[in-house]
Design a protein around this motif. Structure first.
Motif, PDB file in Angstrom:
ATOM      1  N   ILE A  48     -17.877 -75.363   2.118  1.00  0.00           N
ATOM      2  CA  ILE A  48     -18.619 -74.571   1.148  1.00  0.00           C
ATOM      3  C   ILE A  48     -18.432 -75.176  -0.234  1.00  0.00           C
ATOM      4  O   ILE A  48     -17.429 -75.834  -0.512  1.00  0.00           O
ATOM      5  CB  ILE A  48     -18.206 -73.082   1.132  1.00  0.00           C
ATOM      6  N   SER A  49     -19.433 -74.946  -1.063  1.00  0.00           N
ATOM      7  CA  SER A  49     -19.360 -75.397  -2.435  1.00  0.00           C
ATOM      8  C   SER A  49     -20.445 -74.690  -3.233  1.00  0.00           C
ATOM      9  O   SER A  49     -21.393 -74.143  -2.650  1.00  0.00           O
ATOM     10  CB  SER A  49     -19.561 -76.913  -2.509  1.00  0.00           C
ATOM     11  N   ARG A  50     -20.297 -74.726  -4.525  1.00  0.00           N
ATOM     12  CA  ARG A  50     -21.356 -74.210  -5.393  1.00  0.00           C
ATOM     13  C   ARG A  50     -22.551 -75.154  -5.307  1.00  0.00           C
ATOM     14  O   ARG A  50     -22.387 -76.364  -5.202  1.00  0.00           O
ATOM     15  CB  ARG A  50     -20.871 -74.106  -6.834  1.00  0.00           C
ATOM     16  N   ASP A  51     -23.741 -74.599  -5.397  1.00  0.00           N
ATOM     17  CA  ASP A  51     -24.939 -75.428  -5.276  1.00  0.00           C
ATOM     18  C   ASP A  51     -25.201 -76.310  -6.488  1.00  0.00           C
ATOM     19  O   ASP A  51     -26.035 -77.206  -6.432  1.00  0.00           O
ATOM     20  CB  ASP A  51     -26.162 -74.565  -4.965  1.00  0.00           C
ATOM     21  N   SER A  56     -23.028 -81.389  -4.246  1.00  0.00           N
ATOM     22  CA  SER A  56     -24.057 -80.551  -3.639  1.00  0.00           C
ATOM     23  C   SER A  56     -25.446 -81.042  -4.020  1.00  0.00           C
ATOM     24  O   SER A  56     -26.347 -81.129  -3.175  1.00  0.00           O
ATOM     25  CB  SER A  56     -23.875 -79.096  -4.083  1.00  0.00           C
ATOM     26  N   ALA A 112     -13.165 -66.977   2.154  1.00  0.00           N
ATOM     27  CA  ALA A 112     -14.554 -67.369   1.885  1.00  0.00           C
ATOM     28  C   ALA A 112     -15.552 -66.264   2.211  1.00  0.00           C
ATOM     29  O   ALA A 112     -16.741 -66.424   1.962  1.00  0.00           O
ATOM     30  CB  ALA A 112     -14.905 -68.621   2.678  1.00  0.00           C
ATOM     31  N   ALA A 115     -17.793 -65.117  -0.745  1.00  0.00           N
ATOM     32  CA  ALA A 115     -18.671 -66.193  -1.199  1.00  0.00           C
ATOM     33  C   ALA A 115     -19.801 -66.455  -0.208  1.00  0.00           C
ATOM     34  O   ALA A 115     -20.889 -66.871  -0.599  1.00  0.00           O
ATOM     35  CB  ALA A 115     -17.869 -67.469  -1.416  1.00  0.00           C
ATOM     36  N   LEU A 116     -19.547 -66.206   1.083  1.00  0.00           N
ATOM     37  CA  LEU A 116     -20.561 -66.426   2.112  1.00  0.00           C
ATOM     38  C   LEU A 116     -21.162 -65.121   2.620  1.00  0.00           C
ATOM     39  O   LEU A 116     -21.690 -65.069   3.731  1.00  0.00           O
ATOM     40  CB  LEU A 116     -19.960 -67.224   3.285  1.00  0.00           C
ATOM     41  N   THR A 126     -25.504 -65.521  -5.015  1.00  0.00           N
ATOM     42  CA  THR A 126     -24.262 -66.294  -5.024  1.00  0.00           C
ATOM     43  C   THR A 126     -24.613 -67.773  -5.144  1.00  0.00           C
ATOM     44  O   THR A 126     -25.582 -68.226  -4.532  1.00  0.00           O
ATOM     45  CB  THR A 126     -23.408 -66.051  -3.759  1.00  0.00           C
ATOM     46  N   THR A 128     -22.741 -70.089  -4.043  1.00  0.00           N
ATOM     47  CA  THR A 128     -22.064 -70.772  -2.947  1.00  0.00           C
ATOM     48  C   THR A 128     -23.032 -71.022  -1.803  1.00  0.00           C
ATOM     49  O   THR A 128     -23.840 -70.163  -1.468  1.00  0.00           O
ATOM     50  CB  THR A 128     -20.878 -69.935  -2.453  1.00  0.00           C
ATOM     51  N   ARG A 129     -22.908 -72.201  -1.225  1.00  0.00           N
ATOM     52  CA  ARG A 129     -23.717 -72.567  -0.063  1.00  0.00           C
ATOM     53  C   ARG A 129     -22.798 -73.193   0.983  1.00  0.00           C
ATOM     54  O   ARG A 129     -21.718 -73.672   0.679  1.00  0.00           O
ATOM     55  CB  ARG A 129     -24.801 -73.578  -0.432  1.00  0.00           C
TER      56      ARG A 129
END
Length: 157
Positions: A48-51, A56, A112, A115-116, A126, A128-129
């Motif tokens: 996972i990470s920020r878009d 990303s 997570a 965030a998910l 959010t 997060t992707r």
């Protein structure tokens, strides 16, 4: 003799943090560290990470990635090295229709869950992707089990 594929899977499953390298628009490599979740047959690594993070953004414009996972506790120079490197094709997973992938990631990394959150993902609330790399090449580097030839290319499945 030890089975290279078995050791590779053991080391990947036992790891927590991987370094992943993506390619910027100008072709420059950019490396970052991410928490990951691994699956085999087919061989995929998810994180996972920020878009808006550089890696990303890079994945959305060029899916080629490579990376590494260290399989030992680091004490100092001269240790017997064990680890894995990989190459593959990555993508940002869509915000909907990935319930199983989310559940698997959250099972490994419970922190997570927020965030998910599926509702937040679907509504875009959010940054997060979830990302996924399909592995096309593995290299096991294991000085303990293969002291004469520690670099072992292992077929992806």
């Amino acid at each position: 003799m030890m089975n290279a594929r078995g050791l590779l899977e053991e080391y990947v499953m036992g790891g927590k943090l991987m370094q992943i390298t993506t390619l910027a628009d100008d072709g420059a490599p950019q490396t970052c560290s991410v928490w990951y979740d691994a699956h085999f047959a087919p061989d995929v690594l998810r994180w996972i990470s920020r878009d808006d993070r550089a890696h990303s953004v890079n994945v959305r414009t060029d899916p080629r990635v490579s990376g590494a996972i260290v399989a030992i506790s680091l004490d100092g120079l001269g240790q017997t090295v064990r680890g894995v490197s990989f190459a593959g094709q990555a993508r940002e997973l869509p915000p909907a229709g990935i319930d199983e992938e989310i559940a698997e990631f959250v099972a490994r990394w419970p922190a997570a869950a927020d965030a998910l959150d599926r509702a937040k993902l679907r509504s875009g609330r959010t940054p997060t992707r979830l990302y996924e790399a399909t592995i096309t090449q593995w290299v096991l580097f294991d000085e303990q089990h293969f002291p004469g030839e520690p670099r072992q290319v292992v077929a992806a499945s």
